[in-house]
Design an enzyme around this catalytic site. Sequence first.
Site, PDB file in Angstrom:
ATOM      1  N   PHE A  81     -29.253   6.009 -21.618  1.00 32.45           N
ATOM      2  CA  PHE A  81     -28.970   4.574 -21.539  1.00 32.45           C
ATOM      3  C   PHE A  81     -29.321   3.929 -22.882  1.00 32.45           C
ATOM      4  CE2 PHE A  81     -29.661   4.029 -16.651  1.00 32.45           C
ATOM      5  CZ  PHE A  81     -28.455   4.672 -16.417  1.00 32.45           C
ATOM      6  N   CYS A  92     -32.753   9.119 -21.562  1.00 35.89           N
ATOM      7  CA  CYS A  92     -32.525  10.512 -21.171  1.00 35.89           C
ATOM      8  C   CYS A  92     -32.377  11.444 -22.364  1.00 35.89           C
ATOM      9  CB  CYS A  92     -31.299  10.589 -20.280  1.00 35.89           C
ATOM     10  SG  CYS A  92     -31.380   9.436 -18.890  1.00 35.89           S
ATOM     11  N   HIS A 125     -24.517  17.245 -20.577  1.00 34.34           N
ATOM     12  CA  HIS A 125     -25.336  16.191 -19.981  1.00 34.34           C
ATOM     13  C   HIS A 125     -25.020  16.078 -18.492  1.00 34.34           C
ATOM     14  CE1 HIS A 125     -27.926  12.750 -19.912  1.00 34.34           C
ATOM     15  NE2 HIS A 125     -26.962  11.924 -19.568  1.00 34.34           N
ATOM     16  N   LYS A 180     -28.064  20.044 -14.106  1.00 34.74           N
ATOM     17  CA  LYS A 180     -28.530  18.898 -13.308  1.00 34.74           C
ATOM     18  C   LYS A 180     -28.027  18.988 -11.866  1.00 34.74           C
ATOM     19  CE  LYS A 180     -29.053  15.399 -16.967  1.00 34.74           C
ATOM     20  NZ  LYS A 180     -28.558  16.127 -18.159  1.00 34.74           N
ATOM     21  N   HIS A 234     -31.631  14.893 -12.299  1.00 31.19           N
ATOM     22  CA  HIS A 234     -31.738  14.354 -13.661  1.00 31.19           C
ATOM     23  C   HIS A 234     -33.199  14.058 -13.957  1.00 31.19           C
ATOM     24  CE1 HIS A 234     -31.008  12.506 -17.348  1.00 31.19           C
ATOM     25  NE2 HIS A 234     -30.107  11.599 -17.027  1.00 31.19           N
ATOM     26  N   GLU A 247     -17.593  13.072 -21.291  1.00 29.19           N
ATOM     27  CA  GLU A 247     -18.118  14.250 -21.989  1.00 29.19           C
ATOM     28  C   GLU A 247     -17.086  15.376 -22.110  1.00 29.19           C
ATOM     29  OE1 GLU A 247     -22.239  16.873 -22.242  1.00 29.19           O
ATOM     30  OE2 GLU A 247     -21.830  15.695 -20.451  1.00 29.19           O
TER      31      GLU A 247
END
Length: 416
Positions: A403, A165, A305, A337, A342, A316
């Site tokens: 990831f 991502c 994010h 998002k 996403h 975060e």
Amino acid sequence: MELKRVVVTGLGAITPIGKTAEEFWDNLVKGVSGAAPITRFDATHFKTKFACEVKDYKAADYFDRKEARKMDLFAQFAMVAAEQAVRDAGIDPQAIDQDMAGVIWGAGIGGIITFLDETRSFVKNNEVPRFNPFFIPKMISDIAAGHISMKYGFRGPNFGTVSACASSTHAIASAFDLIRLGKAEMFITGGSEAAINEAGVGGFNAMQAISTRNDDPATASRPFDKDRDGFVMGEGAGALVLEEYEHAVKRGATIYCELVGAGMTADAYHMTAPHPDGLGAQKVMENALKDGNLNPNDVDYINVHGTSTPLGDIAEPLAIQKVFGDHAYNLNISSTKSMTGHLLGAAGAVEAIASILALKNSIVPPTINLFELDPQIDSKLNLTANKAQKREVKVAMSNTFGFGGHNACVVFKALS
């Protein structure tokens, strides 16, 4: 060595809430959700039956039939967004030094639609190998950068970035570095993804990573909400034209803003989970600020994010509070998002565009679907809940984490 300045001169986007950058921005500000039942395949037997698809997309609207057959959907999205950005930047490819113009493009998964289609054909043909000659060129993640460079004749640095991502933010950061080092004058950069198929949805279902809120898709992506249950898959592309400042001024380009800093780190912790204390996220923001010669108090807005996952949405905000201290409460923070879903490898580029347009328009897009804040998140943080907020934005930061523990951050500043 004095580093050159880098500015943004063109934007392009094809997303679940708009097939141009303008339409995308308009729907962001309105708080429109792009989530709806899946149409790309029959999702009857899947745990998740919805996603954020690009609505009413037809390849024939953009490509002739022969051209479209040579490109996976993720590469088609890349070409659409890139064309918008080139047009927006007013670039005449013949009027620039094409040896000093390049393409760096991110994709986390690449041609998964092509891969699944070809595998099915192989099985259907009793495993007799009759593969399409375009199978490999359609599937590989770097091919989008190749297609874009061929269309515009850009012969400078050309490659793809793959970091889940964080892919397209890494692409932007790489283009940024090469321009300021004087190795190129211009880049088309960004990212694209098209993984809403049986393998993509089924794989993320198996990981228990995506929401299964099938009764109400429009509210399924709910970053920071106490009842969030995973991210919502999205698709599309975002493209930016980055340009050396003097080059842009010389050709009379309209400049959106300056890209002043980038950071890249690793969690070095877990395949899919973020570090629980947000250490990688903390360091990547600190690095980006240092790179941009900025103080934490200079930042007005962070496009986080914020995926709507149980662990990530805790780590975060903790990292933000560590980096910004008391100034964290003066920031506007939002997760777009919540509207786009996403976009995986395209997320960073699309969210960079949202950050740039927030800076340009003095409006911060909201985090929608925030019904009840997770009690583990500080309620004094301004998460721009449910409605856009007017605010002068001079410095905007965009975070993307992938990831594998990949973290990337870019910082945009109003031109001065």
